[in-house]
Design a protein around this motif. Structure first.
Motif, PDB file in Angstrom:
ATOM      1  N   PRO A  76       0.806  -1.229   0.000  1.00 27.65           N
ATOM      2  CA  PRO A  76       0.000   0.000   0.000  1.00 27.65           C
ATOM      3  C   PRO A  76       0.835   1.274   0.000  1.00 27.65           C
ATOM      4  O   PRO A  76       0.472   2.257  -0.652  1.00 27.65           O
ATOM      5  N   ASP A  77       1.961   1.269   0.705  1.00 29.82           N
ATOM      6  CA  ASP A  77       2.789   2.476   0.782  1.00 29.82           C
ATOM      7  C   ASP A  77       3.429   2.845  -0.549  1.00 29.82           C
ATOM      8  O   ASP A  77       3.869   3.980  -0.743  1.00 29.82           O
ATOM      9  N   ALA A  78       3.488   1.897  -1.477  1.00 30.35           N
ATOM     10  CA  ALA A  78       4.067   2.196  -2.792  1.00 30.35           C
ATOM     11  C   ALA A  78       3.146   3.070  -3.628  1.00 30.35           C
ATOM     12  O   ALA A  78       3.591   3.701  -4.590  1.00 30.35           O
ATOM     13  N   VAL A 104       0.795   2.515  -5.876  1.00 27.21           N
ATOM     14  CA  VAL A 104       0.746   2.187  -7.299  1.00 27.21           C
ATOM     15  C   VAL A 104      -0.706   2.217  -7.757  1.00 27.21           C
ATOM     16  O   VAL A 104      -1.544   1.466  -7.253  1.00 27.21           O
ATOM     17  N   ALA A 105      -1.006   3.087  -8.710  1.00 31.39           N
ATOM     18  CA  ALA A 105      -2.368   3.234  -9.206  1.00 31.39           C
ATOM     19  C   ALA A 105      -2.543   2.693 -10.621  1.00 31.39           C
ATOM     20  O   ALA A 105      -3.658   2.374 -11.024  1.00 31.39           O
ATOM     21  N   LYS A 106      -1.451   2.621 -11.373  1.00 34.12           N
ATOM     22  CA  LYS A 106      -1.525   2.136 -12.746  1.00 34.12           C
ATOM     23  C   LYS A 106      -0.251   1.383 -13.072  1.00 34.12           C
ATOM     24  O   LYS A 106       0.745   1.457 -12.331  1.00 34.12           O
ATOM     25  N   ILE A 107      -0.266   0.679 -14.189  1.00 30.76           N
ATOM     26  CA  ILE A 107       0.825  -0.240 -14.490  1.00 30.76           C
ATOM     27  C   ILE A 107       2.162   0.470 -14.658  1.00 30.76           C
ATOM     28  O   ILE A 107       3.211  -0.045 -14.282  1.00 30.76           O
ATOM     29  N   GLU A 108       2.150   1.701 -15.175  1.00 31.92           N
ATOM     30  CA  GLU A 108       3.396   2.441 -15.356  1.00 31.92           C
ATOM     31  C   GLU A 108       4.078   2.765 -14.031  1.00 31.92           C
ATOM     32  O   GLU A 108       5.293   2.955 -13.984  1.00 31.92           O
ATOM     33  N   ASP A 109       3.300   2.798 -12.940  1.00 36.04           N
ATOM     34  CA  ASP A 109       3.861   3.097 -11.621  1.00 36.04           C
ATOM     35  C   ASP A 109       4.774   1.996 -11.107  1.00 36.04           C
ATOM     36  O   ASP A 109       5.502   2.179 -10.125  1.00 36.04           O
ATOM     37  N   LEU A 110       4.760   0.841 -11.779  1.00 36.51           N
ATOM     38  CA  LEU A 110       5.620  -0.268 -11.364  1.00 36.51           C
ATOM     39  C   LEU A 110       7.075  -0.065 -11.790  1.00 36.51           C
ATOM     40  O   LEU A 110       7.984  -0.686 -11.221  1.00 36.51           O
ATOM     41  N   LYS A 111       7.308   0.761 -12.785  1.00 37.64           N
ATOM     42  CA  LYS A 111       8.635   0.850 -13.410  1.00 37.64           C
ATOM     43  C   LYS A 111       9.781   1.139 -12.439  1.00 37.64           C
ATOM     44  O   LYS A 111      10.842   0.521 -12.545  1.00 37.64           O
ATOM     45  N   PRO A 112       9.653   2.070 -11.480  1.00 33.92           N
ATOM     46  CA  PRO A 112      10.785   2.341 -10.591  1.00 33.92           C
ATOM     47  C   PRO A 112      10.965   1.330  -9.463  1.00 33.92           C
ATOM     48  O   PRO A 112      11.963   1.389  -8.728  1.00 33.92           O
ATOM     49  N   LEU A 113      10.045   0.406  -9.316  1.00 34.65           N
ATOM     50  CA  LEU A 113      10.101  -0.548  -8.213  1.00 34.65           C
ATOM     51  C   LEU A 113      11.011  -1.722  -8.539  1.00 34.65           C
ATOM     52  O   LEU A 113      11.278  -2.020  -9.710  1.00 34.65           O
ATOM     53  N   THR A 114      11.484  -2.410  -7.499  1.00 36.28           N
ATOM     54  CA  THR A 114      12.129  -3.701  -7.680  1.00 36.28           C
ATOM     55  C   THR A 114      11.050  -4.708  -8.034  1.00 36.28           C
ATOM     56  O   THR A 114      10.048  -4.831  -7.331  1.00 36.28           O
ATOM     57  N   LEU A 115      11.246  -5.431  -9.127  1.00 36.09           N
ATOM     58  CA  LEU A 115      10.221  -6.340  -9.629  1.00 36.09           C
ATOM     59  C   LEU A 115      10.678  -7.786  -9.480  1.00 36.09           C
ATOM     60  O   LEU A 115      11.702  -8.180 -10.044  1.00 36.09           O
ATOM     61  N   PHE A 116       9.924  -8.564  -8.735  1.00 41.36           N
ATOM     62  CA  PHE A 116      10.229  -9.983  -8.561  1.00 41.36           C
ATOM     63  C   PHE A 116       9.441 -10.775  -9.596  1.00 41.36           C
ATOM     64  O   PHE A 116       8.207 -10.881  -9.525  1.00 41.36           O
ATOM     65  N   VAL A 117      10.179 -11.296 -10.581  1.00 42.90           N
ATOM     66  CA  VAL A 117       9.578 -11.967 -11.733  1.00 42.90           C
ATOM     67  C   VAL A 117      10.236 -13.331 -11.910  1.00 42.90           C
ATOM     68  O   VAL A 117      11.468 -13.448 -11.855  1.00 42.90           O
ATOM     69  N   SER A 118       9.427 -14.351 -12.170  1.00 46.29           N
ATOM     70  CA  SER A 118       9.956 -15.698 -12.363  1.00 46.29           C
ATOM     71  C   SER A 118      10.631 -15.835 -13.719  1.00 46.29           C
ATOM     72  O   SER A 118      10.466 -15.006 -14.620  1.00 46.29           O
ATOM     73  N   PRO A 129       9.281  -2.497   0.801  1.00 47.24           N
ATOM     74  CA  PRO A 129       8.065  -1.741   0.482  1.00 47.24           C
ATOM     75  C   PRO A 129       8.065  -1.154  -0.929  1.00 47.24           C
ATOM     76  O   PRO A 129       7.002  -0.845  -1.463  1.00 47.24           O
ATOM     77  N   LYS A 130       9.241  -0.997  -1.508  1.00 47.64           N
ATOM     78  CA  LYS A 130       9.340  -0.434  -2.857  1.00 47.64           C
ATOM     79  C   LYS A 130       9.567  -1.552  -3.887  1.00 47.64           C
ATOM     80  O   LYS A 130      10.432  -1.455  -4.747  1.00 47.64           O
ATOM     81  N   SER A 131       8.776  -2.575  -3.788  1.00 49.32           N
ATOM     82  CA  SER A 131       8.909  -3.702  -4.709  1.00 49.32           C
ATOM     83  C   SER A 131       7.536  -4.163  -5.169  1.00 49.32           C
ATOM     84  O   SER A 131       6.502  -3.777  -4.608  1.00 49.32           O
ATOM     85  N   GLY A 152       0.317  -9.434   7.183  1.00 45.51           N
ATOM     86  CA  GLY A 152      -0.627  -8.620   7.926  1.00 45.51           C
ATOM     87  C   GLY A 152      -1.107  -7.384   7.193  1.00 45.51           C
ATOM     88  O   GLY A 152      -1.808  -6.551   7.775  1.00 45.51           O
ATOM     89  N   PHE A 153      -0.747  -7.220   5.922  1.00 45.86           N
ATOM     90  CA  PHE A 153      -1.296  -6.115   5.133  1.00 45.86           C
ATOM     91  C   PHE A 153      -1.919  -6.660   3.851  1.00 45.86           C
ATOM     92  O   PHE A 153      -1.532  -7.728   3.375  1.00 45.86           O
TER      93      PHE A 153
END
Length: 340
Positions: free
Chosen positions: A122-124, A126-140, A176-178, A196-197
């Protein structure tokens, strides 16, 4: 989730009376084996429901469900002629079959939307898909070769922030920034229980990743030589899905829990609720043509996106990967509530 690695054969229960929508059959039922691609869970619920409530038998079928798992390969059993039908993950598997001359064909698409999501804290904010770009992304690893290539071509994502996702939510919870990949029907539930969140989720299907998911495949020889059997299996399966999503699904859930003792009533209820909330099973074309619906336009659209993303080759004859012969008939649609 950490499902048990359980693989058993499951056969239908007591003989039920034939209904008018099913073809008249002799007393001897046609034996059919269907392999799933993972251990028993709500995402397979309609198939178990059709066994549990006698729907398959009403269509003249004695269906055995063989659950998959991390050490199982039911698709290979399909190719080898050991089973009759298989539950493929998504349309990319169908394209890959054509590319490698694998003699299977998709005959129905249970999920109109792929359940793939990206989870954020929640603290990130993120409202739309473009908001993911600066985050650390855990992808398989699988995600990197499929939907992430689409994120790159469609939205300009970069691999610089990507970290391996090993199906462990702890790195995501600790940062939190992922953002973390998952299925809308399971991982948000697991994260909320562990951390718990309540994570925010972005369903990739709602941003244009329009693959079908939870496909029914069969071998080409079965489709060509036994079209009546294929039609009855598809029709009965779709009726099972209407009953599982919208009606009393306790019988189907009981079978799921028997095969997968780690499955809980709470998670099953959560998964069904999310499938309904996000229109995973019943939305778009299925609202008119029935659960399982597919279209040439949808296949063409997704194929073009995957070509642009470099996932498939432009000269692939993708239309060989599926047939519309057995879907879009509205079978079972009368079981949908007036306001689903």
């Amino acid at each position: 989730m950490s499902p048990s690695h359980l693989r058993r054969a499951l056969t239908a229960g007591l003989m039920a009376a034939f209904v008018s929508v099913a073809p008249a059959r002799a007393e001897t039922l046609d034996k059919v084996t269907f392999g799933t691609n993972w251990v028993a869970e709500a995402e397979h619920g309609g198939f178990f429901q059709a066994v549990a409530d006698g729907t398959y038998k009403k269509y003249g079928l004695d269906v055995t469900i063989v659950p998959g798992g991390p050490n199982e390969n039911n698709r290979m059993l399909l190719i080898a002629g050991k089973i009759d039908f298989f539950m493929a993950a998504n349309t990319l598997m169908s394209f890959d079959a054509v590319a490698n001359n694998v003699p299977v064909v998709t005959i129905a698409a249970v999920f109109q939307k792929d359940p793939q999501v990206m989870l954020t804290q929640p603290d990130a904010k993120v409202a739309k898909i473009e908001d993911l770009k600066p985050l650390t992304l855990f992808v398989s690893k699988e995600g990197m070769t499929s939907y992430f290539q689409w994120l790159k071509s469609e939205y300009g994502f970069s691999e610089k922030n990507v970290r391996p996702y090993n199906f462990n939510p702890q790195p995501f919870i600790a940062n939190p920034k992922s953002a973390m990949q998952g299925y809308v029907t399971s991982e948000p539930f697991a994260v909320e229980k562990a951390a718990g969140f309540k994570p925010d989720v972005l369903l990739l299907a709602d941003y244009g990743f329009n693959t079908y998911s939870t496909l029914i495949e069969s071998r080409r020889d079965v489709v060509e030589k036994k079209p009546d059997l294929v039609q009855r299996f598809v029709d009965a399966s779709m009726v099972g899905w209407y009953n599982y999503i919208y009606r009393d699904n306790s019988a189907g859930n009981a079978m799921i829990k028997k095969l997968n003792p780690e499955m809980t009533d709470e998670l099953l209820a959560y998964s069904v609720a999310k499938m309904k909330e996000y229109g995973i099973v019943d939305s778009g074309d299925s609202l008119k043509n029935g659960i399982g619906a597919m279209s040439d336009e949808r296949y063409t659209s997704f194929f073009n996106k995957m070509v642009k993303a470099g996932v498939v080759k432009a000269d692939l004859d993708f239309r060989k990967s599926y047939t519309l012969r057995f879907v879009n008939k509205g079978v079972g649609a009368e079981l949908r509530p007036s306001k689903p």
